[in-house]
Design an enzyme around this catalytic site. Structure first.
Site, PDB file in Angstrom:
ATOM      1  N   LYS A   1      45.548  33.036 -15.454  1.00 26.47           N
ATOM      2  CA  LYS A   1      44.842  31.977 -16.197  1.00 26.47           C
ATOM      3  C   LYS A   1      43.426  32.434 -16.556  1.00 26.47           C
ATOM      4  CE  LYS A   1      42.872  28.498 -13.772  1.00 26.47           C
ATOM      5  NZ  LYS A   1      41.434  28.336 -14.027  1.00 26.47           N
ATOM      6  N   ASN A   2      42.728  33.011 -15.579  1.00 26.13           N
ATOM      7  CA  ASN A   2      41.313  33.337 -15.780  1.00 26.13           C
ATOM      8  C   ASN A   2      41.082  34.611 -16.574  1.00 26.13           C
ATOM      9  OD1 ASN A   2      40.800  31.008 -14.470  1.00 26.13           O
ATOM     10  ND2 ASN A   2      40.097  31.946 -12.569  1.00 26.13           N
TER      11      ASN A   2
ATOM     12  N   CYS B   1      32.264  19.290 -11.458  1.00 21.45           N
ATOM     13  CA  CYS B   1      33.685  19.163 -11.098  1.00 21.45           C
ATOM     14  C   CYS B   1      33.732  19.057  -9.576  1.00 21.45           C
ATOM     15  CB  CYS B   1      34.477  20.350 -11.615  1.00 21.45           C
ATOM     16  SG  CYS B   1      34.252  21.838 -10.652  1.00 21.45           S
TER      17      CYS B   1
ATOM     18  N   ARG C   1      28.173  23.340 -11.096  1.00 24.01           N
ATOM     19  CA  ARG C   1      28.638  24.379 -12.033  1.00 24.01           C
ATOM     20  C   ARG C   1      27.844  24.355 -13.339  1.00 24.01           C
ATOM     21  NH1 ARG C   1      34.848  24.939 -11.693  1.00 24.01           N
ATOM     22  NH2 ARG C   1      34.363  27.002 -12.484  1.00 24.01           N
TER      23      ARG C   1
ATOM     24  N   ASP D   1      38.526  31.754  -4.872  1.00 26.03           N
ATOM     25  CA  ASP D   1      39.719  31.019  -5.324  1.00 26.03           C
ATOM     26  C   ASP D   1      40.869  31.128  -4.335  1.00 26.03           C
ATOM     27  OD1 ASP D   1      39.318  31.630  -8.895  1.00 26.03           O
ATOM     28  OD2 ASP D   1      38.301  30.312  -7.494  1.00 26.03           O
TER      29      ASP D   1
ATOM     30  N   ARG E   1      47.344  22.984 -13.597  1.00 25.09           N
ATOM     31  CA  ARG E   1      46.323  23.652 -14.410  1.00 25.09           C
ATOM     32  C   ARG E   1      46.362  25.149 -14.207  1.00 25.09           C
ATOM     33  NH1 ARG E   1      40.480  21.514 -14.044  1.00 25.09           N
ATOM     34  NH2 ARG E   1      40.430  23.326 -15.400  1.00 25.09           N
TER      35      ARG E   1
HETATM   36  C1  EPZ Z   1      35.097  31.526 -12.732  1.00 24.31           C
HETATM   37  O1  EPZ Z   1      34.379  30.317 -12.852  1.00 24.31           O
HETATM   38  C2  EPZ Z   1      36.544  31.132 -12.522  1.00 24.31           C
HETATM   39  N1  EPZ Z   1      37.020  30.392 -13.699  1.00 24.31           N
HETATM   40  C3  EPZ Z   1      36.647  30.268 -11.258  1.00 24.31           C
HETATM   41  O2  EPZ Z   1      38.015  29.971 -11.057  1.00 24.31           O
HETATM   42  C4  EPZ Z   1      36.129  31.096 -10.084  1.00 24.31           C
HETATM   43  O3  EPZ Z   1      36.164  30.297  -8.918  1.00 24.31           O
HETATM   44  C5  EPZ Z   1      34.703  31.561 -10.357  1.00 24.31           C
HETATM   45  O4  EPZ Z   1      34.635  32.287 -11.600  1.00 24.31           O
HETATM   46  C6  EPZ Z   1      34.161  32.468  -9.263  1.00 24.31           C
HETATM   47  O5  EPZ Z   1      35.001  33.581  -9.129  1.00 24.31           O
HETATM   48  C7  EPZ Z   1      37.357  31.093 -14.812  1.00 24.31           C
HETATM   49  O6  EPZ Z   1      37.269  32.312 -14.865  1.00 24.31           O
HETATM   50  C8  EPZ Z   1      37.862  30.283 -15.969  1.00 24.31           C
HETATM   51  P1  EPZ Z   1      30.747  31.521 -11.972  1.00 24.31           P
HETATM   52  P2  EPZ Z   1      32.857  30.347 -13.382  1.00 24.31           P
HETATM   53  O7  EPZ Z   1      29.973  31.338 -13.231  1.00 24.31           O
HETATM   54  O8  EPZ Z   1      32.657  31.470 -14.305  1.00 24.31           O
HETATM   55  C9  EPZ Z   1      26.754  29.473 -10.480  1.00 24.31           C
HETATM   56  C10 EPZ Z   1      39.868  28.581 -10.647  1.00 24.31           C
HETATM   57  O9  EPZ Z   1      40.213  27.955  -9.636  1.00 24.31           O
HETATM   58  N2  EPZ Z   1      26.325  29.477 -11.890  1.00 24.31           N
HETATM   59  O10 EPZ Z   1      31.137  32.900 -11.574  1.00 24.31           O
HETATM   60  O11 EPZ Z   1      32.528  28.965 -13.838  1.00 24.31           O
HETATM   61  C11 EPZ Z   1      27.962  28.566 -10.245  1.00 24.31           C
HETATM   62  O12 EPZ Z   1      27.542  27.231 -10.067  1.00 24.31           O
HETATM   63  C12 EPZ Z   1      38.412  28.582 -11.082  1.00 24.31           C
HETATM   64  O13 EPZ Z   1      40.639  29.257 -11.366  1.00 24.31           O
HETATM   65  C13 EPZ Z   1      25.076  28.969 -12.222  1.00 24.31           C
HETATM   66  O14 EPZ Z   1      24.335  28.509 -11.361  1.00 24.31           O
HETATM   67  O15 EPZ Z   1      32.067  30.634 -12.041  1.00 24.31           O
HETATM   68  C14 EPZ Z   1      28.562  29.162  -9.001  1.00 24.31           C
HETATM   69  O16 EPZ Z   1      27.860  28.656  -7.880  1.00 24.31           O
HETATM   70  C15 EPZ Z   1      37.566  27.686 -10.196  1.00 24.31           C
HETATM   71  N3  EPZ Z   1      24.694  28.974 -13.524  1.00 24.31           N
HETATM   72  C16 EPZ Z   1      28.281  30.666  -9.159  1.00 24.31           C
HETATM   73  O17 EPZ Z   1      27.234  30.768 -10.111  1.00 24.31           O
HETATM   74  C17 EPZ Z   1      25.493  29.481 -14.517  1.00 24.31           C
HETATM   75  O18 EPZ Z   1      25.078  29.483 -15.693  1.00 24.31           O
HETATM   76  C18 EPZ Z   1      29.472  31.468  -9.670  1.00 24.31           C
HETATM   77  O19 EPZ Z   1      29.971  30.777 -10.794  1.00 24.31           O
HETATM   78  C19 EPZ Z   1      26.762  29.992 -14.159  1.00 24.31           C
HETATM   79  C20 EPZ Z   1      27.154  29.989 -12.847  1.00 24.31           C
END
Ligand code: EPZ
Length: 417
Positions: A22-23, A116, A121, A304, A396
């Site tokens: 998915k990702n 969420c 996020r 995850d 999902r």
């Molecule tokens: C991706 O989410 C994945 N989703 C998530 O999978 C996964 O848990 C996550 O990466 C971490 O590996 C997809 O790829 C579609 P991040 P993403 O930006 O990109 C903070 C699933 O179950 N952050 O790497 O949204 C954020 O809050 C999903 O398949 C900021 O603060 O995660 C988090 O604490 C859930 N500001 C950390 O960074 C930003 O602008 C990592 O988030 C962006 C992120």
């Protein structure tokens, strides 16, 4: 809403086919916005989130054709750059259209996704990086409004490792004027898969898979035929399943090299893990041993799989400390597991899990995608019946998971509520 009913205690035997990730599929489909003409992406999983991004891109004027698990995408004629709230709020990954739209069309109006279950996020790092590349970005009525005649290459340092942030800006940088350097970039296999497909479109990218990625902008990109990698989170979920209820499970069509952190922990927990070119075999024998885990950006232990691994630890033979460092609220599954008899104490970002000989089946509720999977795993091991509600969370990110577990011998079925 559908429910999933599980009669626990059945050993798992056999093999399953690993679905597409998915990702990886979500950013790859978003990347089609950078091209005119027909792209073809193989190994696309059949998931709710894939249908959501197709609806979202359809609202821009993108057209699709599906042949089995191959999705053909044509973004030749973009008539709108508005990603509306009612769609974006159902899938945070919608933010992945921001970078490609600004790069291709010079503008984008993308709803802020909102929080969420697992955390606030924010997307501040995505926005800051686009501003570093010369985009004018404002927040208006809950929307990110971005404009740039043409993005300019820049040196960008991500305060935190962000997977979709790295993907968004990497896509935007492919059509920027000059060179963009991403520092503290995400190294996930899904980021590498996206880069490979962008390079197939004519992008010039180097260093992906490390924490410094260089993108040299080009005037335009062309459509490509690409393949989406297998879903390492689905595969990991099935490996853990072999440990929680015992069994011998082979996951075919996966990438063993994407699982180093999990395999190391499963071996510490006492599972026998065998790997080949494109399969992993997980054999669970007796009660697992307690193991500490700390989630980290790739190649560390994936957040995850934190909930799923916690389920395994609830029946292990000792004390396990599970520390979640990526999201601030990713312990929603704890209270549901405790209803099944798990002994867990949450202290700040850590959960202390005291293994118990057996869980008890119970009616439980899914709160987010990966928590749903952890409750299925607990139900497979529990004594008696477990009834999981709100399985739409599960759909999902998992393709017919109950059918795959049933094929392995689990007493599990989906009932229409
Ligand atoms: C991706 O989410 C994945 N989703 C998530 O999978 C996964 O848990 C996550 O990466 C971490 O590996 C997809 O790829 C579609 P991040 P993403 O930006 O990109 C903070 C699933 O179950 N952050 O790497 O949204 C954020 O809050 C999903 O398949 C900021 O603060 O995660 C988090 O604490 C859930 N500001 C950390 O960074 C930003 O602008 C990592 O988030 C962006 C992120």
């Amino acid at each position: 809403m559908d429910k999933i009913i599980i009669q626990g205690g059945r050993r798992l035997e056999g093999e399953i086919e690993n679905s597409g990730a998915k990702n990886a599929a979500l950013p790859v489909i978003a990347a089609s916005l950078l091209t005119k003409g027909w792209n073809s992406f193989a190994n696309i999983p059949n998931l709710v989130d894939i249908r959501t991004i197709k609806t979202l891109l359809g609202s821009f004027g993108v057209v699709f054709a599906q042949e089995g698990s191959t999705l053909r995408v044509n973004a030749g004629d973009i008539v709108s750059c508005l990603a509306a709230y009612d769609l974006v709020r159902t899938m945070r990954a919608s933010v992945l259209v921001l970078g490609p739209l600004v790069a291709r069309m010079g503008e984008a109006r993308v709803s802020l996704p909102g929080g969420c279950a697992i955390g606030a996020r924010p997307v501040n790092l995505h926005i800051r990086a686009l501003q570093d590349m010369g985009a004018e970005v404002e927040l208006q009525d809950g929307y990110v409004v971005a404009k740039a005649r043409r993005l300019k290459g820049a040196e960008i340092y991500f305060d935190m490792v962000t997977v979709t942030g790295t993907e968004n800006i990497m896509m935007a940088a492919t059509l920027a004027e000059g060179t963009t350097i991403l520092k503290n970039a995400a190294r996930e296999p899904e980021v590498v898969n996206l880069a490979d497909i962008l390079i197939g479109m004519g992008a010039r990218i180097a260093g992906v898979g490390t924490d410094v990625v260089r993108i040299d902008g080009v005037p335009s990109l062309h459509p490509v035929e690409g393949v989406v990698i297998a879903d390492r989170i689905e595969a990991g979920t099935f490996m853990i399943a072999a440990g929680i209820v015992g069994g011998d499970v082979r996951i075919r069509g996966c990438h063993p090299g994407h699982h180093d952190a999990l395999i190391a922990k499963l071996r510490d927990a006492g599972l026998k893990i065998e790997t080949g070119e494109d399969f992993v075999r997980a054999v669970g024998r007796g009660r697992p041993r307690s193991v500490d885990v700390k989630t980290l950006a790739y190649p560390g232990f994936p957040t995850d799989l934190q909930a799923q691994f916690m389920s395994l630890m609830t029946v292990a033979g000792g004390l396990s400390v599970i520390t979640e460092t990526i999201f601030e609220n990713r312990f929603m599954h704890v209270s549901e597991l405790m209803r099944m008899g798990a002994d867990i104490v949450v202290q700040g970002g850590s959960a202390i899990v005291k293994g118990t000989p057996a869980l008890q089946g119970a009616p439980v509720m899914a709160t987010d995608l990966r928590a749903s999977a952890s409750l299925i795993l607990a139900g497979l091991a529990a004594e008696g019946i477990t009834e999981l509600s709100r399985v739409y969370h599960l759909d999902r990110g998992y393709e017919r998971i109950e059918e795959k577990f049933a094929r392995l011998g689990a007493a599990i079925e989906r009932v229409k509520a």
